[in-house]
Write a protein that holds these residues in place. Structure first.
Motif, mmCIF file in Angstrom:
data_model
loop_
_atom_site.group_PDB
_atom_site.id
_atom_site.type_symbol
_atom_site.label_atom_id
_atom_site.label_comp_id
_atom_site.label_asym_id
_atom_site.label_seq_id
_atom_site.Cartn_x
_atom_site.Cartn_y
_atom_site.Cartn_z
ATOM 1 N N GLY A 1 0.808 -1.219 0.000
ATOM 2 C CA GLY A 1 0.000 0.000 0.000
ATOM 3 C C GLY A 1 0.835 1.260 0.000
ATOM 4 O O GLY A 1 0.583 2.190 -0.783
ATOM 5 N N HIS A 2 1.853 1.315 0.865
ATOM 6 C CA HIS A 2 2.671 2.529 0.947
ATOM 7 C C HIS A 2 3.484 2.746 -0.332
ATOM 8 O O HIS A 2 3.579 3.876 -0.829
ATOM 9 C CB HIS A 2 3.593 2.467 2.163
ATOM 10 N N PHE A 3 4.057 1.671 -0.865
ATOM 11 C CA PHE A 3 4.848 1.842 -2.087
ATOM 12 C C PHE A 3 3.968 2.258 -3.274
ATOM 13 O O PHE A 3 4.378 3.077 -4.103
ATOM 14 C CB PHE A 3 5.625 0.565 -2.419
ATOM 15 N N LEU A 4 2.743 1.720 -3.338
ATOM 16 C CA LEU A 4 1.854 2.117 -4.423
ATOM 17 C C LEU A 4 1.430 3.574 -4.271
ATOM 18 O O LEU A 4 1.397 4.327 -5.247
ATOM 19 C CB LEU A 4 0.621 1.208 -4.465
ATOM 20 N N GLN B 1 -11.066 -3.490 1.076
ATOM 21 C CA GLN B 1 -9.649 -3.137 1.120
ATOM 22 C C GLN B 1 -8.891 -3.836 -0.005
ATOM 23 O O GLN B 1 -7.995 -3.251 -0.627
ATOM 24 C CB GLN B 1 -9.068 -3.538 2.488
ATOM 25 N N ALA B 2 -9.269 -5.084 -0.288
ATOM 26 C CA ALA B 2 -8.614 -5.833 -1.370
ATOM 27 C C ALA B 2 -8.874 -5.188 -2.723
ATOM 28 O O ALA B 2 -7.968 -5.093 -3.561
ATOM 29 C CB ALA B 2 -9.108 -7.280 -1.371
ATOM 30 N N VAL B 3 -10.104 -4.728 -2.944
ATOM 31 C CA VAL B 3 -10.444 -4.081 -4.221
ATOM 32 C C VAL B 3 -9.638 -2.794 -4.392
ATOM 33 O O VAL B 3 -9.108 -2.513 -5.477
ATOM 34 C CB VAL B 3 -11.954 -3.790 -4.299
ATOM 35 N N LYS B 4 -9.538 -2.010 -3.328
ATOM 36 C CA LYS B 4 -8.784 -0.750 -3.409
ATOM 37 C C LYS B 4 -7.311 -1.012 -3.708
ATOM 38 O O LYS B 4 -6.689 -0.298 -4.510
ATOM 39 C CB LYS B 4 -8.939 0.033 -2.110
ATOM 40 N N LEU B 5 -6.743 -2.051 -3.063
ATOM 41 C CA LEU B 5 -5.342 -2.374 -3.319
ATOM 42 C C LEU B 5 -5.159 -2.857 -4.758
ATOM 43 O O LEU B 5 -4.191 -2.481 -5.437
ATOM 44 C CB LEU B 5 -4.859 -3.436 -2.332
ATOM 45 N N ALA B 6 -6.088 -3.673 -5.235
ATOM 46 C CA ALA B 6 -6.011 -4.150 -6.619
ATOM 47 C C ALA B 6 -6.084 -2.988 -7.600
ATOM 48 O O ALA B 6 -5.335 -2.942 -8.582
ATOM 49 C CB ALA B 6 -7.146 -5.140 -6.886
ATOM 50 N N ASP B 7 -6.969 -2.032 -7.327
ATOM 51 C CA ASP B 7 -7.097 -0.875 -8.223
ATOM 52 C C ASP B 7 -5.793 -0.078 -8.287
ATOM 53 O O ASP B 7 -5.386 0.372 -9.364
ATOM 54 C CB ASP B 7 -8.242 0.030 -7.756
ATOM 55 N N ARG C 1 5.665 3.928 -6.343
ATOM 56 C CA ARG C 1 6.772 2.987 -6.523
ATOM 57 C C ARG C 1 6.229 1.585 -6.779
ATOM 58 O O ARG C 1 6.362 0.678 -5.949
ATOM 59 C CB ARG C 1 7.675 3.005 -5.290
ATOM 60 N N GLY C 2 5.609 1.428 -7.923
ATOM 61 C CA GLY C 2 5.072 0.123 -8.268
ATOM 62 C C GLY C 2 6.126 -0.959 -8.299
ATOM 63 O O GLY C 2 5.863 -2.118 -7.964
ATOM 64 N N ASP C 3 7.361 -0.579 -8.690
ATOM 65 C CA ASP C 3 8.450 -1.555 -8.733
ATOM 66 C C ASP C 3 8.769 -2.106 -7.344
ATOM 67 O O ASP C 3 9.085 -3.284 -7.184
ATOM 68 C CB ASP C 3 9.706 -0.925 -9.343
ATOM 69 N N ARG C 4 8.655 -1.249 -6.318
ATOM 70 C CA ARG C 4 8.943 -1.686 -4.947
ATOM 71 C C ARG C 4 7.752 -2.440 -4.332
ATOM 72 O O ARG C 4 7.924 -3.231 -3.404
ATOM 73 C CB ARG C 4 9.293 -0.475 -4.073
ATOM 74 N N ALA C 5 6.538 -2.163 -4.841
ATOM 75 C CA ALA C 5 5.339 -2.859 -4.342
ATOM 76 C C ALA C 5 5.231 -4.271 -4.907
ATOM 77 O O ALA C 5 4.649 -5.162 -4.277
ATOM 78 C CB ALA C 5 4.091 -2.058 -4.702
ATOM 79 N N ARG C 6 5.808 -4.469 -6.076
ATOM 80 C CA ARG C 6 5.602 -5.722 -6.821
ATOM 81 C C ARG C 6 5.953 -6.992 -6.040
ATOM 82 O O ARG C 6 5.230 -7.987 -6.123
ATOM 83 C CB ARG C 6 6.410 -5.679 -8.121
ATOM 84 N N PRO C 7 7.040 -7.026 -5.247
ATOM 85 C CA PRO C 7 7.355 -8.279 -4.533
ATOM 86 C C PRO C 7 6.314 -8.669 -3.484
ATOM 87 O O PRO C 7 6.323 -9.807 -3.016
ATOM 88 C CB PRO C 7 8.697 -7.959 -3.852
ATOM 89 N N TYR C 8 5.429 -7.738 -3.112
ATOM 90 C CA TYR C 8 4.545 -7.984 -1.971
ATOM 91 C C TYR C 8 3.077 -8.148 -2.340
ATOM 92 O O TYR C 8 2.268 -8.507 -1.489
ATOM 93 C CB TYR C 8 4.666 -6.815 -0.969
ATOM 94 N N TYR C 9 2.719 -7.914 -3.600
ATOM 95 C CA TYR C 9 1.287 -7.834 -3.895
ATOM 96 C C TYR C 9 0.580 -9.176 -3.747
ATOM 97 O O TYR C 9 -0.582 -9.236 -3.310
ATOM 98 C CB TYR C 9 1.040 -7.210 -5.277
#
Length: 344
Positions: free
Chosen positions: A100-103, A130-136, A107-115
């Motif tokens: 969430g914080h990286f997105l 919450q899952a829908v918001k994170l996916a968006d 910083r999508g590149d830093r979020a990618r390992p955790y999604y």
């Protein structure tokens, strides 16, 4: 602190702001006494009201807010001693925070390992909104999700939207998922998308369209030699046909699905078949047989841990009890079913 959330760890705020812990705590203590903007919550602090946190957050310059979120993500990584290149076993709740914080920090590149861990954690906890918001956020991040990964996240998002009953958003999500699956030529994603579109059609009363989607899924599964996929498509067809009152066709479809399920070792499909047969017997007025089928399905899903299906068949068994004038038992099942529905 407003970027950390409604409740926050003052040590994390100090770390991100380059401050020492004790002066930071003292500063929050003065704010609590003088302004009531924050209040102590054990070892943490919370804002006096959600709107206080939201107003402070909106008041930040967009670029500064993004920098704070990215810095919070980096601080959380350091504190947990996580190597982003080896993040498979990261705790689910922490993965949600990091992603969430990286997105939010662009910083999508830093979020990618955790999604993946983040979505799994939210789905397992039925934190659907919450899952829908994170996916968006993940889907909107430039270059983060492409190809089959993007198709997978679209289907994950649709599953959460289904539980929330947000049908118009499902239509949009599945339209993109279908276009992408056809472009990729991915048999797995195409089958899953057609199944989800079939389910959406019957949930919205479009039974002919639902049958068409399930029949396409069944045909493509046979062509690809995936019998386990064909089973799910046959079950989908049987549900749609049931809602059209075509009980003889339903029984034939269920028989085919049950046989294939036994061959492919899918006991959960056999349980679902019992549930559908219960619906058929109920429609024919054979209430004792209907209740017996629903009870068999419920017993399986209780052992299996599938809360959604457990809720459905708990309610169905309640209906079976009602048909047999066992009103107290029916009420008990309805209340349990309602409790599960609220939980998920």
């Amino acid at each position: 602190a407003s970027c950390c959330g409604y409740e926050f760890d003052p040590r994390l705020v100090a770390d991100v702001g380059g401050l020492r812990p004790i002066p930071t705590r003292r500063a929050f203590g003065r704010m609590e006494i003088r302004h009531r903007l924050v209040r102590a919550a054990g070892r943490r602090y919370a804002f006096d009201h959600h709107q206080v946190q939201e107003a402070l957050n909106r008041g930040l310059h967009d670029e500064l807010r993004a920098e704070y979120h990215a810095a919070i993500g980096e601080a959380l990584e350091r504190r947990a001693g996580i190597d982003p290149d080896d993040a498979e076993d990261v705790d689910g709740e922490l993965a949600v925070d990091l992603c969430g914080h990286f997105l939010k920090g662009g910083r999508g590149d830093r979020a990618r390992p955790y999604y993946k861990a983040a979505f799994t954690h939210l789905a397992d906890g039925f934190l659907n909104d919450q899952a829908v918001k994170l996916a968006d956020r993940a889907l909107a991040a430039p270059g983060m999700l492409e190809g089959e990964e993007r198709a997978t996240v679209l289907l994950w998002k649709n599953q959460r939207l289904a539980l929330l009953g947000r049908r118009a958003e499902q239509e949009e999500t599945l339209a993109e998922a279908l276009e992408l699956a056809e472009t990729l030529g991915s048999a797995a994603h195409l089958h899953s998308t057609r199944m989800d579109r079939g389910n959406l059609c019957w949930w919205t009363g479009r039974y002919d369209e639902a049958c068409e989607e399930f029949e396409r899924a069944s045909a493509s599964a046979r062509e690809a030699g995936h019998r386990e996929w064909e089973v799910s498509a046959l079950m989908g067809q049987s549900v749609a046909r049931f809602h059209q009152g075509r009980f003889e066709e339903v029984q034939a479809l269920v028989d085919r699905a049950t046989g294939l399920a036994r061959e492919t070792n899918q006991p959960e499909v056999e349980a679902g078949a019992q549930g559908i047969l219960g619906n058929v017997y109920s429609g024919l007025g054979r209430f004792e047989q209907a209740r017996a089928c629903w009870e068999r399905a419920l017993a399986f899903y209780r052992d299996d841990g599938n809360r959604r299906n457990q809720g459905i068949f708990t309610t169905n068994v309640g209906t079976g009890c009602r048909y047999e004038d066992e009103f107290a038992e029916a009420l008990r099942h309805y209340e349990e079913g309602l409790s599960i529905a609220r939980e998920i």
